[in-house]
Design an enzyme around this catalytic site. Structure first.
Site, PDB file in Angstrom:
ATOM      1  CD  GLU A 132      -2.900  -1.288   2.295  1.00 57.93           C
ATOM      2  OE1 GLU A 132      -2.759  -0.520   3.252  1.00 57.93           O
ATOM      3  OE2 GLU A 132      -3.841  -2.095   2.190  1.00 57.93           O
ATOM      4  CD  GLU A 239      -4.063  -8.159   0.933  1.00 55.69           C
ATOM      5  OE1 GLU A 239      -4.979  -7.594   1.540  1.00 55.69           O
ATOM      6  OE2 GLU A 239      -2.888  -7.743   0.967  1.00 55.69           O
TER       7      GLU A 239
HETATM    8  C1  GLA Z   1      -4.852  -5.049   3.812  1.00 54.63           C
HETATM    9  C2  GLA Z   1      -3.586  -5.792   4.174  1.00 54.63           C
HETATM   10  C3  GLA Z   1      -3.843  -7.167   4.686  1.00 54.63           C
HETATM   11  C4  GLA Z   1      -4.977  -7.200   5.668  1.00 54.63           C
HETATM   12  C5  GLA Z   1      -6.174  -6.598   5.033  1.00 54.63           C
HETATM   13  C6  GLA Z   1      -7.313  -6.740   5.977  1.00 54.63           C
HETATM   14  O1  GLA Z   1      -5.337  -5.415   2.598  1.00 54.63           O
HETATM   15  O2  GLA Z   1      -2.688  -5.904   3.102  1.00 54.63           O
HETATM   16  O3  GLA Z   1      -2.706  -7.636   5.343  1.00 54.63           O
HETATM   17  O4  GLA Z   1      -4.639  -6.520   6.839  1.00 54.63           O
HETATM   18  O5  GLA Z   1      -5.885  -5.257   4.739  1.00 54.63           O
HETATM   19  O6  GLA Z   1      -7.380  -8.007   6.514  1.00 54.63           O
END
Ligand code: GLA
Length: 333
Positions: A132, A239
């Site tokens: 991020e 994710e």
């Molecule tokens: C972000 C992070 C993950 C996790 C998600 C929520 O996407 O990269 O590690 O913390 O938020 O679970």
């Protein structure tokens, strides 16, 4: 001809590994363990490898949780993705103590990366080195995170070089969300292109994939995959989950998932995996962010304490329509 519905990862053996994010509880719970072993061949520790867990105090490392998951993965012939080395969240306060020079901050970063990556050298095959880092707003390319403030824009290059030196065989990823959006995607694309021009060791771009049934449109997702494929790097969906709520919808009075929405969700999962299969030459992994709707970070985001159902198994671990849709696809497509 349809792929076998008995194993998700087996259905994708000619495409890419299929992963899930796990907590340590899952590997001691028979039912979870069973679903996990049968359907996924890649594992991402959801939290166990984050800075706050690994080095809560300066120089005090705690690998207990992470070791358990790495050992579990390896002894069951699963890949293990490392998530994440450098991020502005889930990081202990000591790291950004005031009045510290750039040199000291770089040393903190280097020591952390050296320690963690070396411990799992040859075991963790791929790292989200950075999470991020791209700014959401208009204008600035990089998020004004504590890392950037303390070190400068080159904190990113340093992080990748440190990780590469600690394990030259590990694949190093730049992980972020909303890369599907025109402006943020373009900023990330240009920044990563710059890293390649500077010969920084980077191997892949991670699309987090925290989507909803409303947004982004699958066309946007496909366009982004296509765009980033032009960098010549690999891509992973790191994710994935598909919320039943629009991001701006903050209602908190729904206690059962509506069947129509569950159908919609299954369609979105289906369309997405169809795109992923189309791009299997550059997509090197798809990880779903959790196993069953019984536990998901979405229950607390963006509305704290509101139930969501973004995954492919029901709360009782029975497969949802989405599971069947993505597992049973035509091999002849
Ligand atoms: C972000 C992070 C993950 C996790 C998600 C929520 O996407 O990269 O590690 O913390 O938020 O679970």
């Amino acid at each position: 001809m349809f792929a076998s519905p008995n194993s998700l990862f087996a259905a994708y053996k000619d495409c890419f590994p299929i992963g899930t994010a796990i907590k340590n509880e899952y590997i001691i719970n028979h039912e979870y363990k069973d679903v996990l072993l049968r359907n996924f061949n890649s594992i991402t520790p959801e939290n166990a490898l984050k800075f706050e867990k690994i080095q809560p105090y300066e120089g005090i490392y705690d690998y207990k949780m992470a070791d358990e998951l790495v050992e579990f993965a390896l002894s069951n012939q699963k890949l293990i993705r490392g998530h994440t080395l450098i991020w502005h969240e889930q990081i202990p306060k000591w790291v950004f103590s005031k009045g510290v020079s750039k040199e000291v901050m770089l040393l903190r970063m280097k020591k952390h990366i050296d320690n963690v990556v070396s411990r799992y050298k040859g075991m963790v095959y791929c790292w989200d080195v950075l999470n991020e880092a791209i700014d959401d707003g208009i204008g600035n390319t990089l998020r004004n995170s504590n890392w950037k403030v303390a070190i400068g824009d080159d904190y990113i290059d340093h992080a990748f070089v440190f990780a590469h030196n600690a394990d030259p065989d590990a694949l190093l990823y730049f992980n972020d969300y909303n890369l599907e959006e025109e402006e943020k995607g373009e900023k990330a694309f240009r920044f990563i292109k710059g890293m390649l021009e500077r010969d920084i060791p980077i191997h892949g771009v991670g699309f987090q994939g925290h989507y909803s049934i409303y947004y982004p449109d699958v066309v946007m997702i496909e366009r982004a995959i296509d765009k980033f494929s032009k960098l010549g790097l690999e891509i992973q969906i790191t994710e994935l989950d598909i919320s039943l709520y629009d991001f701006s919808d903050h209602r908190n009075d729904i206690y059962q998932p509506n069947t129509h929405l569950i159908e919609q969700q299954a369609i979105v999962y289906d369309k997405l995996f169809e795109i992923f299969r189309e791009y299997k030459d550059i997509i090197e992994g798809v990880t779903i962010w959790g196993i069953s709707d019984a536990y998901t970070w979405r229950d607390n985001y963006p509305v704290s304490g509101r139930k969501d159902w973004p995954l492919i198994y029901n709360t009782d671990l029975s497969p949802k329509k989405a599971y069947y849709n993505i597992t049973q696809f035509s091999k002849n497509e």
